[in-house]
Scaffold this active site. Structure first.
Site, PDB file in Angstrom:
ATOM      1  N   PHE A  54       0.953  -1.385   0.063  1.00  0.00           N
ATOM      2  CA  PHE A  54      -0.111  -0.043   0.052  1.00  0.00           C
ATOM      3  C   PHE A  54       0.978   1.230   0.146  1.00  0.00           C
ATOM      4  O   PHE A  54       1.602   1.385   0.961  1.00  0.00           O
ATOM      5  CB  PHE A  54      -1.188   0.136   1.185  1.00  0.00           C
ATOM      6  CG  PHE A  54      -1.866   1.113   1.181  1.00  0.00           C
ATOM      7  CD1 PHE A  54      -3.322   0.897   0.714  1.00  0.00           C
ATOM      8  CD2 PHE A  54      -1.759   2.437   1.419  1.00  0.00           C
ATOM      9  CE1 PHE A  54      -4.202   1.843   0.605  1.00  0.00           C
ATOM     10  CE2 PHE A  54      -2.675   3.409   1.376  1.00  0.00           C
ATOM     11  CZ  PHE A  54      -3.732   3.110   1.068  1.00  0.00           C
ATOM     12  N   ASP A 101       9.505   3.060   1.408  1.00  0.00           N
ATOM     13  CA  ASP A 101       8.478   3.575   2.029  1.00  0.00           C
ATOM     14  C   ASP A 101       8.299   3.341   3.371  1.00  0.00           C
ATOM     15  O   ASP A 101       8.033   2.457   3.971  1.00  0.00           O
ATOM     16  CB  ASP A 101       7.257   3.155   1.029  1.00  0.00           C
ATOM     17  CG  ASP A 101       6.032   3.693   1.387  1.00  0.00           C
ATOM     18  OD1 ASP A 101       5.857   4.460   2.589  1.00  0.00           O
ATOM     19  OD2 ASP A 101       4.770   3.518   0.717  1.00  0.00           O
ATOM     20  N   LYS A 119       2.968  11.001   7.395  1.00  0.00           N
ATOM     21  CA  LYS A 119       2.134  10.475   8.649  1.00  0.00           C
ATOM     22  C   LYS A 119       2.590  11.346   9.877  1.00  0.00           C
ATOM     23  O   LYS A 119       2.053  12.355  10.117  1.00  0.00           O
ATOM     24  CB  LYS A 119       2.093   9.003   8.696  1.00  0.00           C
ATOM     25  CG  LYS A 119       1.071   8.408   7.562  1.00  0.00           C
ATOM     26  CD  LYS A 119       0.825   6.949   7.844  1.00  0.00           C
ATOM     27  CE  LYS A 119       0.064   6.141   6.959  1.00  0.00           C
ATOM     28  NZ  LYS A 119      -1.348   6.597   6.759  1.00  0.00           N
TER      29      LYS A 119
END
Length: 483
Positions: A171, A256, A286
């Site tokens: 993801f 990532d 985030k």
């Protein structure tokens, strides 16, 4: 020589105000419309999400958040193990981040002039590179997905190759480029065609990686050091092998760290757990926001950056209007300083070690717990088919009715009976993921351990499992009637 002084106009003078206190009260507005929360979203926004919340009984209406805790409209306190999908690594409303944002507003900075550069952005870039000294440049964006999009463009520009490679179950975001690298078909359905040069290989499979890279058409390999969907862990030598193969075939290695970065796994970056790993790009977002102002960043090698911004007339070939805004940069600076000053990474490592040990002890006692995995405070508790005949029959019926339903039959009583907010680690996935604030204390760990132990023990009572299934069905009927 005459000494001239120029008077600075006041805010009220510039904006035509009288200087009196503003009557604008957002808190009062929110309180007044609290009872309209779900109807407003159903009418003007995503009605299906409101139905989901009502179906699983999560429609309690949270009104306050502080640290790892939430309070609903009735005043009940909850322990949040989602932390906004990892955004609130410092917990909600951390005072250091709040003070930084207030200081920017009070400072009346010349924000987003565009034909200038931001001092705060330079400071934040410097602090990020200190954590990855093998990289030299930083590109700021507004989110993790937007940062992934930038990394795709940079990799193609730097290599002249079209291909992008990712892993199954990955993801990386939901914009078109990042969606093209999504390992779950449910997110892709109805949105095609996606990028034609995106290719998927199995996670933790070096042979498959070499086969894909051997074409020398792959610009970049994007990989999560620990996969968020399922909390899938790599073998100890996987990332070292990835680095070796990417260098062999001239492919850019992109880590990532959007979810795993900034202390989540008990190291500043998850790649730091493995000796000698130095990707060509590291993507973060985030937790960097401190939970207030969205921000993402791509840390990259200078040669890659220079291939994109190679002439003055190409100085603006990629960017974003709100990137490098002073509020986002201030939130990032305050977050990094707080992580260091409050030893957040060390706390995540210690509390994660404790919780992993507790869950593994439960796995030894409860046959429904098939696996426990993770690092730091990124933990997956996987449930699987039991051995006993009665439990096996119940498991099979539930999974036949709705794949992944059993995970909800753990999450719902955790929420309803123990005030613990959590969810499964992906669509139709029997793994519950813990992604709490990295500021958890020992009392919070006791809360987690007792709650999970009680709910898992109760799940081994087949009548209790069916009762939970009946509750879920009743929620669905209630949601349909109210919709």
């Amino acid at each position: 020589m005459t000494n001239l002084s120029i008077a600075q106009p006041s805010v009220s003078a510039v904006h035509g105000g009288s200087g009196a206190a503003s009557p604008y009260d957002l808190a009062a507005m929110v309180a007044e419309r609290e009872n309209d929360r779900f109807s407003l979203h159903s009418k003007y926004m995503n009605e299906m999400w409101v139905r989901v919340l009502k179906t699983i009984g999560y429609d309690v209406g949270f009104t306050r958040g502080l640290g790892p805790y939430l309070w609903d409209r009735k005043g009940d306190q909850y322990l949040d193990l989602l932390s906004g999908w990892g955004v609130f690594a410092l917990g909600r409303n951390h005072p250091a981040v709040r003070e930084a944002l207030v200081s920017v507003i009070d400072g009346e900075f010349a924000n987003l002039v565009q034909l200038d550069v931001s001092t705060l952005a330079g400071i934040l870039a410097e602090k990020l590179i200190e954590r990855a000294p093998y990289l030299e440049k930083v590109f700021f964006a507004n989110s993790g997905a937007e940062s992934i999009e930038a990394a795709i463009k940079f990799a193609r520009a730097a290599t002249g190759r079209p291909g992008i490679l990712h892993c199954a179950h990955s993801f990386h975001g939901l914009t078109y480029g990042s969606l093209s690298m999504n390992g779950d078909e449910i997110f892709k359905k109805g949105f095609g065609p996606l990028l034609p040069n995106a290719q998927e290989i199995p996670f933790d499979d070096l042979a498959a990686l070499e086969k894909a890279l051997a074409s020398r058409e792959i610009a970049a390999f994007f990989v999560e050091p620990i996969q968020g969907k399922g909390v899938n862990m790599p073998s100890s030598d996987y990332l070292a092998g990835v680095q070796l193969l990417c260098r062999k075939y001239g492919t850019i290695f992109v880590a990532d760290e959007i979810q795993t970065g900034l202390g989540r796994t008990g190291a500043f970056f998850a790649i730091d757990h493995y000796k000698g790993i130095e990707p060509d790009m590291v993507v973060v977002a985030k937790a960097l926001s401190g939970g207030h102002v969205p921000v993402g960043a791509v840390l990259t090698r200078k040669w890659i950056f220079d291939k994109v911004f190679d002439r003055m007339d190409r100085a603006v070939v990629h960017g974003s209007t709100f990137s490098k805004n002073d509020l986002a940069m201030a939130a990032g600076v305050a977050t990094l300083d707080t992580i260091k000053n409050e030893r957040i990474v060390e706390n995540a490592a210690a509390k994660g070690e404790r919780l992993l040990a507790s869950f593994r002890e439960m796995a030894g006692r409860y046959e429904l717990v098939s696996d426990v995995r993770g690092k730091g405070l990124m933990i997956g508790v996987e449930f699987g088919q039991p051995k006993s005949l009665k439990l096996k029959a119940t498991w099979n019926l539930l999974e036949t009715a709705n794949s992944g339903l059993f995970g909800q039959l753990i999450c719902i009583p955790l929420f309803k009976d123990h005030k613990v907010l959590t969810q499964v680690a992906g669509h139709a996935n029997p793994t519950i993921k813990l992604l709490p604030a990295l500021t958890l204390n020992d009392s919070d760990c006791v809360w987690i351990e007792r709650s999970f132990d009680a709910v898992i023990a109760n799940a081994h009572n087949t009548s209790a499992v069916w009762s939970l299934g009946k509750t879920l069905a009743e929620h669905a009927i209630k949601a349909r009637m109210s919709g």
